[in-house]
Each structure stands twice: as structure tokens, then as C-alpha cells.
Scaffold this motif. Structure first.
Motif, PDB file in Angstrom:
ATOM      1  N   ALA A  90      -6.087  27.418   5.635  1.00  0.00           N
ATOM      2  CA  ALA A  90      -5.365  27.188   6.887  1.00  0.00           C
ATOM      3  C   ALA A  90      -5.697  25.817   7.477  1.00  0.00           C
ATOM      4  N   VAL A  91      -6.960  25.425   7.444  1.00  0.00           N
ATOM      5  CA  VAL A  91      -7.347  24.130   8.012  1.00  0.00           C
ATOM      6  C   VAL A  91      -6.818  22.985   7.145  1.00  0.00           C
ATOM      7  N   ARG A  92      -6.822  23.149   5.834  1.00  0.00           N
ATOM      8  CA  ARG A  92      -6.239  22.100   4.967  1.00  0.00           C
ATOM      9  C   ARG A  92      -4.746  21.949   5.247  1.00  0.00           C
ATOM     10  N   ARG A  93      -4.060  23.055   5.547  1.00  0.00           N
ATOM     11  CA  ARG A  93      -2.627  22.976   5.903  1.00  0.00           C
ATOM     12  C   ARG A  93      -2.429  22.195   7.202  1.00  0.00           C
ATOM     13  N   ILE A  94      -3.315  22.418   8.160  1.00  0.00           N
ATOM     14  CA  ILE A  94      -3.250  21.652   9.413  1.00  0.00           C
ATOM     15  C   ILE A  94      -3.396  20.160   9.101  1.00  0.00           C
ATOM     16  N   ALA A  95      -4.356  19.831   8.238  1.00  0.00           N
ATOM     17  CA  ALA A  95      -4.559  18.435   7.852  1.00  0.00           C
ATOM     18  C   ALA A  95      -3.306  17.886   7.158  1.00  0.00           C
ATOM     19  N   GLN A  96      -2.745  18.639   6.238  1.00  0.00           N
ATOM     20  CA  GLN A  96      -1.547  18.186   5.522  1.00  0.00           C
ATOM     21  C   GLN A  96      -0.379  17.968   6.470  1.00  0.00           C
ATOM     22  N   ASP A  97      -0.234  18.844   7.460  1.00  0.00           N
ATOM     23  CA  ASP A  97       0.841  18.679   8.447  1.00  0.00           C
ATOM     24  C   ASP A  97       0.692  17.385   9.230  1.00  0.00           C
ATOM     25  N   LYS A  98      -0.518  16.873   9.305  1.00  0.00           N
ATOM     26  CA  LYS A  98      -0.786  15.608   9.998  1.00  0.00           C
ATOM     27  C   LYS A  98      -0.847  14.440   9.005  1.00  0.00           C
ATOM     28  N   HIS A  99      -0.425  14.699   7.766  1.00  0.00           N
ATOM     29  CA  HIS A  99      -0.439  13.702   6.689  1.00  0.00           C
ATOM     30  C   HIS A  99      -1.858  13.193   6.410  1.00  0.00           C
ATOM     31  N   LEU A 100      -2.802  14.128   6.456  1.00  0.00           N
ATOM     32  CA  LEU A 100      -4.198  13.845   6.183  1.00  0.00           C
ATOM     33  C   LEU A 100      -4.657  14.672   4.991  1.00  0.00           C
ATOM     34  N   LYS A 101      -5.785  14.263   4.425  1.00  0.00           N
ATOM     35  CA  LYS A 101      -6.370  15.018   3.312  1.00  0.00           C
ATOM     36  C   LYS A 101      -7.787  15.416   3.712  1.00  0.00           C
ATOM     37  N   LEU A 102      -8.102  16.691   3.542  1.00  0.00           N
ATOM     38  CA  LEU A 102      -9.415  17.219   3.886  1.00  0.00           C
ATOM     39  C   LEU A 102     -10.092  17.726   2.625  1.00  0.00           C
ATOM     40  N   ASN A 103     -11.332  17.277   2.418  1.00  0.00           N
ATOM     41  CA  ASN A 103     -12.158  17.829   1.340  1.00  0.00           C
ATOM     42  C   ASN A 103     -13.611  17.841   1.805  1.00  0.00           C
ATOM     43  N   GLU A 104     -14.514  18.164   0.908  1.00  0.00           N
ATOM     44  CA  GLU A 104     -15.912  18.287   1.309  1.00  0.00           C
ATOM     45  C   GLU A 104     -16.564  16.955   1.674  1.00  0.00           C
ATOM     46  N   TYR A 105     -15.874  15.843   1.445  1.00  0.00           N
ATOM     47  CA  TYR A 105     -16.442  14.527   1.754  1.00  0.00           C
ATOM     48  C   TYR A 105     -15.920  13.950   3.057  1.00  0.00           C
ATOM     49  N   GLY A 106     -14.858  14.533   3.600  1.00  0.00           N
ATOM     50  CA  GLY A 106     -14.354  14.035   4.866  1.00  0.00           C
ATOM     51  C   GLY A 106     -12.873  14.311   5.049  1.00  0.00           C
ATOM     52  N   LEU A 107     -12.377  13.775   6.150  1.00  0.00           N
ATOM     53  CA  LEU A 107     -10.963  13.835   6.484  1.00  0.00           C
ATOM     54  C   LEU A 107     -10.424  12.427   6.295  1.00  0.00           C
ATOM     55  N   TYR A 108      -9.359  12.306   5.525  1.00  0.00           N
ATOM     56  CA  TYR A 108      -8.855  10.996   5.128  1.00  0.00           C
ATOM     57  C   TYR A 108      -7.402  10.799   5.528  1.00  0.00           C
ATOM     58  N   ARG A 109      -7.107   9.571   5.923  1.00  0.00           N
ATOM     59  CA  ARG A 109      -5.735   9.094   6.071  1.00  0.00           C
ATOM     60  C   ARG A 109      -5.597   8.049   4.977  1.00  0.00           C
TER      61      ARG A 109
END
Length: 189
Positions: free
Chosen positions: A149-168
Motif C-alpha cells: 500500500a505504501v509503495r502504491r502511494i509512492a508510485q502515485d506520486k511518481h516516486l520509488k520506495l525501497n529499503e534504501y530510500g524514497l527516490y524521485r
């Protein structure tokens, strides 16, 4: 021992056995081993406590936090997840495998290791850079459904979330703390 014999061909050589039966036996044993036993929260804490104390006492460990279901305080725990920052992660993981309570070493690398303690309690340790500590702790603590669910939130904001951080794109915009990660995703901490 039977699994080893099934895999190395020794079992198939016994009278009444063959390659097909040995393969079936190996598959059944691996299936049973994959059905991970869960531990009551208090038992998991007691089994993990000496290892946590040992790791926190090592020179070079800057930060250590328990993640996963133990951190979420679930009634039962399948394994112990830990996130560490350290000067020399590979050296810390080598010392992890030398802890007297380690019964088996499943894997060991420069940034992660998996060991088995008494009563088959699996411990997964990840070493991450300081700038990724919050993201790793968040990533390895959330349940599968929560993480998706949180990765989907990130994707909706055109971001990528993984164990190393949140990326644009290639730029890390959050991840040092869980709080800054939540804020960057527009979520309350």
C-alpha cells in the motif's frame, strides 16, 4: 541427513529407492522446512535478546534496530529482522556468524546475513548506510500488505520506495528517518 543423502544421490542407491523417490523425499523435506514455525512474542524476544546485546556491543555498530513482526509486537513471530548501520558491515556480519548462539549460517555477505539460533529461530540482519536507516527500518517492519500500500502511494506520486530510500528519479529525497519518509509521502508519522 536424509535431505543431504537425497540430494547427493546416496539415497537413490539404496535398495527400493531410486532417483524419482529420492527427489520426492527431498521435495517433501524442503516443503516441511519452508513451513516456518512461529514463536510466541515473549519467546522470540528471549531468544533474540542475547544476540541483540552482543551486536550492540560490537565496535563499529552505530545503530541497531529490530524490525519486522517483533517490532510490530505481533502475538507470534516467524523470524527476527534487524537493521544495522556500521563502519564495516562485512566485519559485523562475520562477527554475527561467530556468536555462540548461532546454530547454522544460512547466508553471509557484505550487507546481509541470515543465521539460525536455538529452536530454529531465523535471524535476518541487513546492514545499510546511515542515510538509508529509516527507509530500511520502515521497509522491513511493515507487513506485506502495508508495504504494498505504501509503495502504491509512492508510485502515485511518481516516486520509488525501497529499503534504501524514497527516490524521485535517481535523487534520494528521504530515508534517513522513518519520520522524513512519512512526511515526504504526505503521511502522518
Amino acid at each position: 541427513d536424509i535431505l543431504r543423502a537425497a540430494k547427493n544421490g546416496t539415497l537413490a542407491e539404496l535398495p527400493g529407492f531410486g532417483a524419482k523417490l529420492a527427489a520426492k523425499i527431498a521435495g517433501a523435506i524442503e516443503h516441511l522446512a519452508a513451513e516456518q514455525k512461529r514463536f510466541r512474542l515473549a519467546d522470540a524476544e528471549n531468544l533474540a535478546a542475547p544476540l541483540i546485546d552482543y551486536l550492540q556491543g560490537l565496535d563499529g555498530v552505530k545503530r541497531l534496530a529490530v524490525a519486522g513482526s517483533l517490532r510490530r509486537r505481533k502475538d507470534t513471530v516467524g523470524d527476527i529482522d534487524m537493521v544495522i548501520t556500521a563502519k564495516d558491515g562485512a566485519a559485523i556480519l562475520k562477527k554475527l556468524t561467530q556468536f555462540e548462539g548461532v546454530r547454522d549460517i544460512v547466508s553471509q555477505g557484505d550487507t546481509r546475513a541470515t543465521v539460525i539460533l536455538a529452536m530454529n529461530l531465523q535471524v535476518d540482519v541487513r546492514v545499510v548506510p546511515e542515510v538509508s536507516f529509516g527507509a530500511a527500518l520502515y521497509y522491513f517492519t511493515g507487513s506485506r500488505a502495508h508495504s504494498i500500500a505504501v509503495r502504491r502511494i509512492a508510485q502515485d506520486k511518481h516516486l520509488k520506495l525501497n529499503e534504501y530510500g524514497l527516490y524521485r528519479g535517481d535523487e534520494r529525497i528521504a530515508g534517513k528517518t522513518e519520520k522524513d519518509l512519512s512526511k515526504a509521502l504526505g503521511m502522518d508519522w
